[in-house]
Write an enzyme that holds these catalytic residues in place. Sequence first.
Site, short mmCIF file in Angstrom:
data_model
loop_
_atom_site.label_atom_id
_atom_site.label_comp_id
_atom_site.label_asym_id
_atom_site.label_seq_id
_atom_site.Cartn_x
_atom_site.Cartn_y
_atom_site.Cartn_z
N ARG A 167 -7.43 47.34 50.75
CA ARG A 167 -6.72 46.41 49.86
C ARG A 167 -6.41 47.10 48.54
NH1 ARG A 167 -8.86 40.25 49.05
NH2 ARG A 167 -8.56 40.67 46.83
N ARG A 204 -8.08 29.42 37.83
CA ARG A 204 -8.74 30.59 37.27
C ARG A 204 -8.59 30.68 35.75
NH1 ARG A 204 -8.17 33.93 42.44
NH2 ARG A 204 -9.55 35.70 42.14
N LYS A 218 -16.07 34.11 48.35
CA LYS A 218 -15.31 32.85 48.34
C LYS A 218 -14.44 32.72 49.60
CE LYS A 218 -13.11 33.82 44.50
NZ LYS A 218 -13.66 35.13 44.14
N ARG A 273 -15.06 46.96 51.41
CA ARG A 273 -13.82 46.39 51.94
C ARG A 273 -12.65 47.37 51.76
NH1 ARG A 273 -11.91 40.65 49.80
NH2 ARG A 273 -11.49 41.81 47.90
N ARG A 302 -10.79 43.47 37.30
CA ARG A 302 -10.87 42.10 37.84
C ARG A 302 -12.14 41.41 37.36
NH1 ARG A 302 -10.54 43.53 43.87
NH2 ARG A 302 -10.90 41.33 44.28
P1 B4P Z 1 -14.60 37.57 48.97
O1 B4P Z 1 -15.41 37.25 47.79
O2 B4P Z 1 -14.51 36.52 50.02
O3 B4P Z 1 -13.30 38.04 48.27
P2 B4P Z 1 -11.96 37.29 47.94
O4 B4P Z 1 -11.91 35.90 48.47
O5 B4P Z 1 -10.95 38.19 48.44
O6 B4P Z 1 -11.95 37.07 46.37
P3 B4P Z 1 -11.20 37.88 45.25
O7 B4P Z 1 -11.57 37.19 43.99
O8 B4P Z 1 -11.55 39.29 45.39
O9 B4P Z 1 -9.64 37.83 45.55
P4 B4P Z 1 -8.46 36.74 45.56
O10 B4P Z 1 -7.83 36.93 46.87
O11 B4P Z 1 -8.92 35.35 45.23
O12 B4P Z 1 -15.11 38.82 49.81
C1 B4P Z 1 -15.19 40.12 49.31
C2 B4P Z 1 -15.78 41.09 50.36
O13 B4P Z 1 -17.16 40.86 50.52
C3 B4P Z 1 -15.17 40.96 51.78
O14 B4P Z 1 -14.98 42.25 52.29
C4 B4P Z 1 -16.24 40.24 52.57
O15 B4P Z 1 -16.23 40.60 53.93
C5 B4P Z 1 -17.50 40.71 51.89
N1 B4P Z 1 -18.56 39.71 51.93
C6 B4P Z 1 -18.41 38.38 51.71
N2 B4P Z 1 -19.61 37.76 51.82
C7 B4P Z 1 -20.54 38.74 52.11
C8 B4P Z 1 -21.96 38.75 52.33
N3 B4P Z 1 -22.69 37.61 52.27
N4 B4P Z 1 -22.56 39.93 52.57
C9 B4P Z 1 -21.84 41.07 52.63
N5 B4P Z 1 -20.50 41.15 52.44
C10 B4P Z 1 -19.86 39.98 52.18
O16 B4P Z 1 -7.52 37.21 44.35
C11 B4P Z 1 -6.89 38.46 44.33
C12 B4P Z 1 -5.84 38.55 43.21
O17 B4P Z 1 -4.78 37.56 43.41
C13 B4P Z 1 -6.30 38.30 41.77
O18 B4P Z 1 -6.89 39.45 41.17
C14 B4P Z 1 -4.95 37.89 41.10
O19 B4P Z 1 -4.15 39.00 40.79
C15 B4P Z 1 -4.24 37.07 42.17
N6 B4P Z 1 -4.56 35.64 42.04
C16 B4P Z 1 -5.18 34.88 42.99
N7 B4P Z 1 -5.35 33.62 42.54
C17 B4P Z 1 -4.83 33.57 41.28
C18 B4P Z 1 -4.73 32.54 40.30
N8 B4P Z 1 -5.22 31.31 40.51
N9 B4P Z 1 -4.15 32.83 39.11
C19 B4P Z 1 -3.65 34.05 38.88
N10 B4P Z 1 -3.72 35.07 39.74
C20 B4P Z 1 -4.30 34.84 40.96
#
Ligand code: B4P
Length: 187
Positions: free
Chosen positions: A133, A88, A13, A127, A144
């Site tokens: 992280r 979410r 995402k 990652r 998660r």
């Molecule tokens: P991403 O999938 O881009 O991960 P993310 O955006 O960090 O999503 P995530 O759900 O983990 O975390 P968020 O920050 O929203 O990428 C993951 C990895 O894969 C990266 O290393 C990337 O380089 C790699 N990758 C991507 N595409 C690839 C491909 N095609 N091939 C190979 N590798 C690839 O949330 C984190 C925390 O914040 C939550 O657990 C919660 O505690 C809090 N939070 C955030 N929003 C919230 C909400 N609305 N409500 C309540 N809590 C919230």
Amino acid sequence: MRLLIMGPPGAGKGTQAVNIAKTLNIPHISTGDIYRENMKNETPLGLEAKVFYDKGMYVPDEITNRIVEDRLTWDDAKNGFLLDGYPRTIDQVNFLDQILSKKSQKIEKVLELTIDIPVVVERLLKRAQEQGRIDDTKEVITKRLEVYASSTAPLLAEYKNRGILVQVDGMGSVSEVEEKINFALGN
Ligand code: B4P
């Protein structure tokens, strides 16, 4: 365009949202990024969120809702935005509907990145090695994914019912997925 990007942790995402926002010339608003920035700067919000974030749990809705409500009043979000990682929970879906309806606005499209769970685990563990992280440990990743399956995955049915859900296969390289997204969004 008012757009959401959804999918399990590690679906890509955050990675894809950057390109989509650039192409559509709208701000990329990631609640995860907002929390990480606040944790890094040890703000009161960051310290409050860290307790939940560290365990792979969602930060309480009232906190996240307040942040998003404020962020959507910024000038750059007037004509559109891409929300990443929000909503979410069903409470967040309802809250978002309410704040938008006050401005006679609504979400136009919801992009879901679909992906196999073993692939996301592999990406997040990679990652962890590269960026360290705090929520990318095996134990927290499992938590998660559980929280996503129980609280967030069911929301997709709601957006499907509204006829605005666009599903894209998130497997493959970053540029392959980007191409599929551009095609699906008609960019
Ligand atoms: P991403 O999938 O881009 O991960 P993310 O955006 O960090 O999503 P995530 O759900 O983990 O975390 P968020 O920050 O929203 O990428 C993951 C990895 O894969 C990266 O290393 C990337 O380089 C790699 N990758 C991507 N595409 C690839 C491909 N095609 N091939 C190979 N590798 C690839 O949330 C984190 C925390 O914040 C939550 O657990 C919660 O505690 C809090 N939070 C955030 N929003 C919230 C909400 N609305 N409500 C309540 N809590 C919230």
